[in-house]
Motif scaffolding. Structure first.
Motif, PDB file in Angstrom:
ATOM      1  N   GLY A 157     -53.663  -0.386 -39.504  1.00 55.42           N
ATOM      2  CA  GLY A 157     -55.042   0.172 -39.105  1.00 55.42           C
ATOM      3  C   GLY A 157     -55.075   0.960 -37.679  1.00 55.42           C
ATOM      4  N   HIS A 158     -54.594  -0.366 -36.877  1.00 57.39           N
ATOM      5  CA  HIS A 158     -54.514  -0.058 -35.312  1.00 57.39           C
ATOM      6  C   HIS A 158     -53.886   1.613 -34.805  1.00 57.39           C
ATOM      7  N   TYR A 159     -52.370   1.354 -36.075  1.00 62.91           N
ATOM      8  CA  TYR A 159     -51.530   2.813 -35.631  1.00 62.91           C
ATOM      9  C   TYR A 159     -52.096   3.936 -35.976  1.00 62.91           C
ATOM     10  N   VAL A 160     -53.546   3.917 -36.985  1.00 64.83           N
ATOM     11  CA  VAL A 160     -53.956   5.358 -38.311  1.00 64.83           C
ATOM     12  C   VAL A 160     -54.897   5.745 -36.608  1.00 64.83           C
ATOM     13  N   SER A 161     -55.128   4.443 -36.031  1.00 64.34           N
ATOM     14  CA  SER A 161     -56.786   4.696 -35.466  1.00 64.34           C
ATOM     15  C   SER A 161     -56.417   5.260 -33.885  1.00 64.34           C
ATOM     16  N   THR A 162     -54.954   5.226 -33.371  1.00 63.97           N
ATOM     17  CA  THR A 162     -53.722   5.852 -32.271  1.00 63.97           C
ATOM     18  C   THR A 162     -53.793   7.424 -33.024  1.00 63.97           C
ATOM     19  N   GLN A 163     -53.543   7.484 -33.942  1.00 69.82           N
ATOM     20  CA  GLN A 163     -52.975   9.271 -34.522  1.00 69.82           C
ATOM     21  C   GLN A 163     -54.352   9.771 -34.401  1.00 69.82           C
TER      22      GLN A 163
END
Ligand code: 13P
Ligand code: SF4
Length: 305
Positions: A157-163
């Motif tokens: 979730g965190h990774y997708v949020s940054t992308q």
């Protein structure tokens, strides 16, 4: 098919029975080498879901973990889905229940729930859309305006949020296997193997994805490995994928970022258990129809993204 000689009789019995049962064997990229080698298809979560939806076979032998077999059953209710070891679960998927999700939704009226495929059918039934690590960015980009709750993997979730630059409320789940991988594992291997390229799975912690050359699903890693000119690749995910990477790319060297990143659940399935499953037509995974219908909407949206 590269199999040890003492497995040949076992393999022949599986292949005969598979024919008789009109079965297909789907195997995840993290399975044991011999289980991958007997698969009609080996792939990541998204690829296996697509195969499960498209197969004409009457029986699907799912060599993966419980939520994957459930997803196959959600998509193919008319087929018999066998999970050769019923205890092959996913600790991350167990970090959220449908009841807990319902409670959270009540605290966040109107929230869009995006659910990683590593979750139970009951949790999917309470979600708007599912995703896998291969299409999570696309899925989140397709969600309408408003607040997003991403479950259960906080790190994906965190990774997708940054992308996507979309702020999201993250459920505090995680994969214990990917948590074993540390930034130093990548940094030290990159220093040791000059010119190497580090591929990191988005289930890893942000400190680890931060030092990646590329953040990819397991299917994405296989594709990248086949196309790159790099000769040495550092692989930061569950070590079972090394078998297929090496088999498909004999001229390249693959280094596990951390050889301890092994998922014990993925390794529960063996050739013997595949044979017994086909003999007994057990353990069968079937999702209750009321849950299946609601979960199907979220899974269909994932496949369409
Ligand atoms: P992929 O979606 O890349 O196959 O990885 C999922 C995973 O960790 C399976 O548990
Ligand atoms: Fe679950 Fe992690 Fe194992 Fe995948 S590798 S099945 S996320 S515990």
């Amino acid at each position: 098919m590269a199999a040890a000689a003492d497995n040949i009789e076992l393999i022949n019995r599986i292949l005969r029975l598979k024919e008789q049962r009109n079965a297909v064997i789907l195997s995840h990229n993290y399975q044991r080498p011999e289980v991958q080698d007997i698969g009609d298809f080996v792939g990541d979560s998204l690829e296996l879901s697509r195969k499960a939806a498209a197969t004409e076979a009457a029986v699907i032998v799912f060599c993966g973990v419980h939520f994957m077999a459930e997803t196959a059953s959600i998509l193919s209710p008319g087929k018999t889905v066998l999970l050769p070891d019923a205890e092959s679960g996913c600790p991350m998927a167990d970090m959220i229940t449908a009841d807990a999700l319902v409670k959270k939704k009540q605290e966040m009226p109107g929230v869009h729930v995006v659910c990683y495929v590593n979750s139970s059918a009951a949790v999917k039934a309470e979600s708007e859309v599912c995703c896998t690590s291969a299409n999570a960015v696309r899925v989140v980009e397709s969600v309408g305006p408003g607040e997003i709750l991403f479950v259960p993997d906080q790190y994906l979730g965190h990774y997708v949020s940054t992308q996507t630059k979309r702020p999201m409320v993250l459920w505090p789940g995680f994969c214990p296997t990917h948590l074993k991988i540390k930034p130093e594992d990548i940094i030290s291997n990159k220093q040791k193997y000059s010119g190497s390229v580090a591929l990191v799975h988005p289930e890893c912690r942000p400190e680890v994805t931060a030092v990646a050359d590329h953040v990819l699903s397991t299917g994405g890693m296989l594709k990248f490995a086949g196309q790159t000119n790099a000769k040495i690749l550092i692989i930061a995910t569950e070590v079972g994928i090394l078998h297929r990477l090496q088999k498909e790319n004999p001229g390249k060297t693959f280094i596990p970022a951390n050889a301890k990143a092994l998922c014990p659940n993925m390794k529960k399935i063996t050739l013997e258990k595949i044979l017994w499953a086909l003999e007994d037509m057990q353990p069968e995974i079937r999702v209750p129809e009321d849950i299946r219908i609601r979960a199907r909407t979220a899974v269909d949206r994932m496949l369409a993204a």
